[in-house]
Design a protein around this motif. Sequence first.
Motif, PDB file in Angstrom:
ATOM      1  N   HIS A   1       0.874  -1.165  -0.432  1.00  0.00           N
ATOM      2  CA  HIS A   1       0.055  -0.189   0.112  1.00  0.00           C
ATOM      3  C   HIS A   1       1.155   1.415  -0.226  1.00  0.00           C
ATOM      4  O   HIS A   1       2.265   1.681   0.504  1.00  0.00           O
ATOM      5  CB  HIS A   1      -0.964   0.132   1.321  1.00  0.00           C
TER       6      HIS A   1
ATOM      7  N   THR B   1      -9.320   1.749   0.344  1.00  0.00           N
ATOM      8  CA  THR B   1      -8.592   1.355  -0.862  1.00  0.00           C
ATOM      9  C   THR B   1      -9.251   2.731  -1.822  1.00  0.00           C
ATOM     10  O   THR B   1     -10.269   3.367  -1.285  1.00  0.00           O
ATOM     11  CB  THR B   1      -8.970   0.392  -0.824  1.00  0.00           C
TER      12      THR B   1
ATOM     13  N   TYR C   1      -6.763  -0.413  -4.499  1.00  0.00           N
ATOM     14  CA  TYR C   1      -5.426  -0.679  -4.168  1.00  0.00           C
ATOM     15  C   TYR C   1      -5.600   0.449  -2.694  1.00  0.00           C
ATOM     16  O   TYR C   1      -6.156   1.147  -2.863  1.00  0.00           O
ATOM     17  CB  TYR C   1      -4.569   0.408  -5.268  1.00  0.00           C
TER      18      TYR C   1
END
Length: 163
Positions: free
Chosen positions: A70, A110, A115
């Motif tokens: 991340h 996200t 993502y």
Amino acid sequence: DMKETIRFYEGAMGMKLRAIYPMHGIRGAKHCFLEAGNGNEISFVEFQEPEASRNPPSFFQTWPVGMHHHMAYRCESLEQLHALREQIKAYGVAISKVVDHDFIHSCYFTDPSGYNLELACTLRGYTDEEYDLSILDRQIDPSENAHAASDKHGKNVAAPSKL
């Protein structure tokens, strides 16, 4: 969906689209760059026929290889972290409560493509114990993964606000 990704990063994160063009060398792929602050840019690629990916329901559990990576965005103060969290929440995105990891406060969410992102505000510099190269060559004992008392390990995800 590149359009939704650009809308999200411009609307929720306050970034600016800098470039979008066909990806060099990959047929049918689109490539874009957005300003991420401090002279940095973030890049996204959209494929015409991508393979599906799945994120587990909680940030605080084991993930498939490569899926827990991340990007953390540094906030200069706790006030900035809370303000940006509210901006993202107002955009309609589910975002965790602010988690106290002792030396850093973070929240997780996200983007529209799944993502993983983090807002983070460090309260102090890293200590010598937090620079332990031996970790590269050994298994981690579960007791080493202790968290601050306020960390609810994924049970602290706030529902998105209604627009």
